[in-house]
Enzyme design. Structure first.
Site, mmCIF file in Angstrom:
data_model
loop_
_atom_site.group_PDB
_atom_site.id
_atom_site.type_symbol
_atom_site.label_atom_id
_atom_site.label_comp_id
_atom_site.label_asym_id
_atom_site.label_seq_id
_atom_site.Cartn_x
_atom_site.Cartn_y
_atom_site.Cartn_z
ATOM 1 N N SER A 106 0.831 -1.204 0.000
ATOM 2 C CA SER A 106 0.000 0.000 0.000
ATOM 3 C C SER A 106 0.869 1.259 0.000
ATOM 4 O O SER A 106 1.973 1.266 0.559
ATOM 5 C CB SER A 106 -0.872 -0.021 1.258
ATOM 6 O OG SER A 106 -1.409 1.249 1.503
ATOM 7 N N GLN A 127 0.682 -0.253 -4.828
ATOM 8 C CA GLN A 127 -0.628 0.422 -4.911
ATOM 9 C C GLN A 127 -0.447 1.908 -4.706
ATOM 10 O O GLN A 127 0.245 2.350 -3.783
ATOM 11 C CB GLN A 127 -1.573 -0.140 -3.847
ATOM 12 C CG GLN A 127 -2.927 0.552 -3.782
ATOM 13 C CD GLN A 127 -2.973 1.678 -2.759
ATOM 14 O OE1 GLN A 127 -2.337 1.561 -1.705
ATOM 15 N NE2 GLN A 127 -3.690 2.742 -3.052
ATOM 16 N N THR A 155 -5.609 2.880 -7.105
ATOM 17 C CA THR A 155 -6.896 2.815 -6.394
ATOM 18 C C THR A 155 -7.682 4.087 -6.669
ATOM 19 O O THR A 155 -7.195 5.191 -6.405
ATOM 20 C CB THR A 155 -6.658 2.655 -4.880
ATOM 21 O OG1 THR A 155 -5.933 1.438 -4.680
ATOM 22 C CG2 THR A 155 -7.952 2.597 -4.112
ATOM 23 N N LYS A 253 -8.172 -0.190 -9.547
ATOM 24 C CA LYS A 253 -8.879 -0.862 -8.439
ATOM 25 C C LYS A 253 -9.996 0.034 -7.927
ATOM 26 O O LYS A 253 -9.758 1.194 -7.585
ATOM 27 C CB LYS A 253 -7.890 -1.147 -7.309
ATOM 28 C CG LYS A 253 -8.508 -1.699 -6.026
ATOM 29 C CD LYS A 253 -7.402 -2.096 -5.065
ATOM 30 C CE LYS A 253 -7.913 -2.680 -3.770
ATOM 31 N NZ LYS A 253 -8.302 -1.667 -2.790
ATOM 32 N N HIS A 277 -13.497 -1.431 -1.975
ATOM 33 C CA HIS A 277 -12.571 -1.133 -0.881
ATOM 34 C C HIS A 277 -12.982 -1.901 0.384
ATOM 35 O O HIS A 277 -12.839 -1.416 1.507
ATOM 36 C CB HIS A 277 -12.561 0.376 -0.612
ATOM 37 C CG HIS A 277 -11.206 0.939 -0.275
ATOM 38 N ND1 HIS A 277 -10.446 1.646 -1.165
ATOM 39 C CD2 HIS A 277 -10.469 0.911 0.869
ATOM 40 C CE1 HIS A 277 -9.315 2.041 -0.594
ATOM 41 N NE2 HIS A 277 -9.312 1.584 0.646
ATOM 42 N N ARG A 280 -15.382 -0.088 2.731
ATOM 43 C CA ARG A 280 -14.860 0.982 3.592
ATOM 44 C C ARG A 280 -15.080 2.374 3.017
ATOM 45 O O ARG A 280 -14.739 3.360 3.639
ATOM 46 C CB ARG A 280 -13.360 0.766 3.822
ATOM 47 C CG ARG A 280 -13.076 -0.496 4.568
ATOM 48 C CD ARG A 280 -11.627 -0.935 4.430
ATOM 49 N NE ARG A 280 -10.704 -0.201 5.267
ATOM 50 C CZ ARG A 280 -10.477 -0.439 6.546
ATOM 51 N NH1 ARG A 280 -11.172 -1.402 7.153
ATOM 52 N NH2 ARG A 280 -9.596 0.244 7.227
HETATM 53 C C1 FMN Z 1 -7.410 -2.407 7.144
HETATM 54 C C2 FMN Z 1 -7.552 -2.162 5.683
HETATM 55 C C3 FMN Z 1 -6.693 -1.274 5.051
HETATM 56 C C4 FMN Z 1 -6.800 -1.062 3.683
HETATM 57 N N1 FMN Z 1 -5.908 -0.241 3.066
HETATM 58 C C5 FMN Z 1 -5.966 -0.074 1.726
HETATM 59 C C6 FMN Z 1 -4.984 0.712 1.062
HETATM 60 O O1 FMN Z 1 -4.072 1.244 1.665
HETATM 61 N N2 FMN Z 1 -5.102 0.846 -0.286
HETATM 62 C C7 FMN Z 1 -6.114 0.242 -1.009
HETATM 63 O O2 FMN Z 1 -6.190 0.394 -2.226
HETATM 64 N N3 FMN Z 1 -7.036 -0.521 -0.390
HETATM 65 C C8 FMN Z 1 -6.983 -0.700 0.943
HETATM 66 N N4 FMN Z 1 -7.898 -1.509 1.561
HETATM 67 C C9 FMN Z 1 -8.884 -2.248 0.746
HETATM 68 C C10 FMN Z 1 -8.319 -3.619 0.333
HETATM 69 O O3 FMN Z 1 -7.253 -3.462 -0.567
HETATM 70 C C11 FMN Z 1 -9.387 -4.512 -0.323
HETATM 71 O O4 FMN Z 1 -10.011 -3.797 -1.362
HETATM 72 C C12 FMN Z 1 -10.432 -5.012 0.656
HETATM 73 O O5 FMN Z 1 -9.871 -5.278 1.912
HETATM 74 C C13 FMN Z 1 -11.083 -6.274 0.106
HETATM 75 O O6 FMN Z 1 -12.088 -6.728 0.943
HETATM 76 P P1 FMN Z 1 -11.878 -7.901 2.033
HETATM 77 O O7 FMN Z 1 -11.206 -7.254 3.177
HETATM 78 O O8 FMN Z 1 -13.263 -8.335 2.322
HETATM 79 O O9 FMN Z 1 -11.017 -8.975 1.399
HETATM 80 C C14 FMN Z 1 -7.809 -1.729 2.930
HETATM 81 C C15 FMN Z 1 -8.662 -2.617 3.571
HETATM 82 C C16 FMN Z 1 -8.541 -2.843 4.936
HETATM 83 C C17 FMN Z 1 -9.448 -3.850 5.584
#
Ligand code: FMN
Length: 379
Positions: A106, A127, A155, A253, A277, A280
């Site tokens: 990340s 990323q 992203t 993404k 995401h 989130r």
């Molecule tokens: C704690 C956490 C931090 C994340 N940080 C990033 C990030 O820095 N960059 C990004 O593109 N996605 C981030 N994501 C999203 C993940 O890359 C991914 O899209 C997502 O976790 C997929 O869903 P899942 O947790 O159900 O597998 C984050 C997700 C979580 C849970």
């Protein structure tokens, strides 16, 4: 007891990590409805059980973006992973290398590109968030190119940060004595983590952002800079700007809509990641598994389509492949495994996923990944 499932890794993370961190991983935007739907829509897809078809030797391997993968699973970018275990990104990247799958670093990792590359012996996928400071973006891209990162993952579903209710409730990033006290009590209740990560796991800074923030003293300085640097004015023109600076594989993404997938292909990306995401960002957005078929149809094989969101076991991987994904990414699954058991935890979780995928393939009469398709789904 050895964790038998992703769920078990989640419970281990819950007991090892301070609540503020566990909730940061586990939580999602507002009511967390999209997060729940990512998981429940996946669970609701029935796979067809087939019998008596010689399923002795299933093969989970594939070749994608010029790399050989042992299974169709990559590790999604997860911010702050260096807080879940000591130098967490390096531990996770080593586990990915051992399992022969890609690891994505990340933008907001604690360990930077160099440290992660050195630890794993191979450069990670990188990323990128589109930040306001384009000069800094340019420098970051240059660094990733120089290190030989094979894939850039852009992203695009975060022009602004989503509203996540658990974080302010736990005092994440909050100023003042009451919040500081709450965080201190939380941390003291988890001495193993305190010793491993807080005492021995520094420096606790966003490694890739140090050059942009030379005066930052702690993570909250970085956090403030980052909050001010997400760029809500970003457009498709910026994708072209990045495309012009990244000759290698470029994945986008955060696509849920067929129209956006078509625009991405037009902008010259090499692959699409169907993602919300992990729920989130936009609470109320549809689940990724329900968005996948329409996106795959729009892309019509022009470029690979990947999916993340709600992958909790090997059967979920097969479900996603059946609806048009070439591979999946896992997010929380590896963050929980890292928080609960470090590199060994991530390795064990990845092997569990692989075994579950193999058995799911055997019980649906697939011996190769290309055997997966709509016919596996009993809809
Ligand atoms: C704690 C956490 C931090 C994340 N940080 C990033 C990030 O820095 N960059 C990004 O593109 N996605 C981030 N994501 C999203 C993940 O890359 C991914 O899209 C997502 O976790 C997929 O869903 P899942 O947790 O159900 O597998 C984050 C997700 C979580 C849970």
């Amino acid at each position: 007891m050895k964790p038998a499932s992703v769920h078990d890794h989640r419970e281990r993370a819950r007991s090892r990590l301070p609540r503020i961190l566990f909730d940061y991983i586990d939580g999602a935007a507002m009511t967390e409805t999209t997060l729940r739907h990512n998981v429940s829509d996946m669970e609701d897809l029935c796979l067809r059980q087939r019998v008596l078809r010689n399923v002795g030797t299933p093969d989970t391997s594939l070749s994608l973006f010029g790399q050989d993968w042992a299974m169709p699973v990559a590790m999604a970018p997860i911010g702050l992973a260096g807080y879940y275990a000591r130098r967490g990104e390096t531990q996770a990247a080593r586990a990915a290398k051992a399992a022969c799958i890609p690891f994505t670093l990340s933008t907001v990792s604690l360990c930077d590109l160099e440290e992660t590359t050195k630890a794993a012996g191979v450069p990670p996928w990188f990323q990128l968030y589109v930040l306001r400071d384009r000069g800094y973006l340019d420098a970051l891209l240059q660094k990733a190119r120089d290190l030989g990162c094979p894939v850039l993952m852009l992203t695009v579903d975060m022009p602004v940060a989503g509203r996540r209710w658990r974080d302010p409730r736990n005092g994440l990033g909050a100023a003042g004595t009451a919040a500081a006290l709450k965080r201190a009590v939380d941390v003291l209740r988890h001495p193993e983590w305190l010793w491993d990560v807080q005492v021995h796991g520094g420096p606790h800074i966003f490694g890739n952002l140090v050059a942009a923030q030379p005066d930052a003293k702690n993570l909250s300085d970085f956090w403030t800079w980052l909050g001010n640097n997400f760029d809500p004015t970003v457009t498709w023109d910026d994708i072209e700007w990045i495309r012009a600076r990244w000759p290698g594989t470029l994945l986008i993404k955060g696509i849920l809509e067929p129209d956006d997938a078509r625009s991405a292909i037009k902008a010259g990306v090499d692959g699409i990641i169907v993602s919300n995401h992990g729920g989130r960002q936009l609470d109320g957005a549809r689940s990724t598994i329900s968005a996948l078929p329409r996106v795959a149809e729009a892309v019509a094989g022009a470029k690979p389509v990947l999916l993340d969101g709600g992958i909790r076991n090997g059967a979920d991987v097969l479900r996603a492949l059946s609806l048009g994904a070439q591979a999946c990414l896992i997010g929380r699954a590896w963050a929980w495994a890292l928080g609960g058991g470090g590199q060994a935890g991530v390795s064990s979780m990845l092997e569990t996923l692989r075994q579950e995928l193999i058995v799911s393939m055997q019980l649906t009469a697939c011996t190769r990944l290309s055997d997966a398709g709509r016919h596996l789904i009993d809809a």
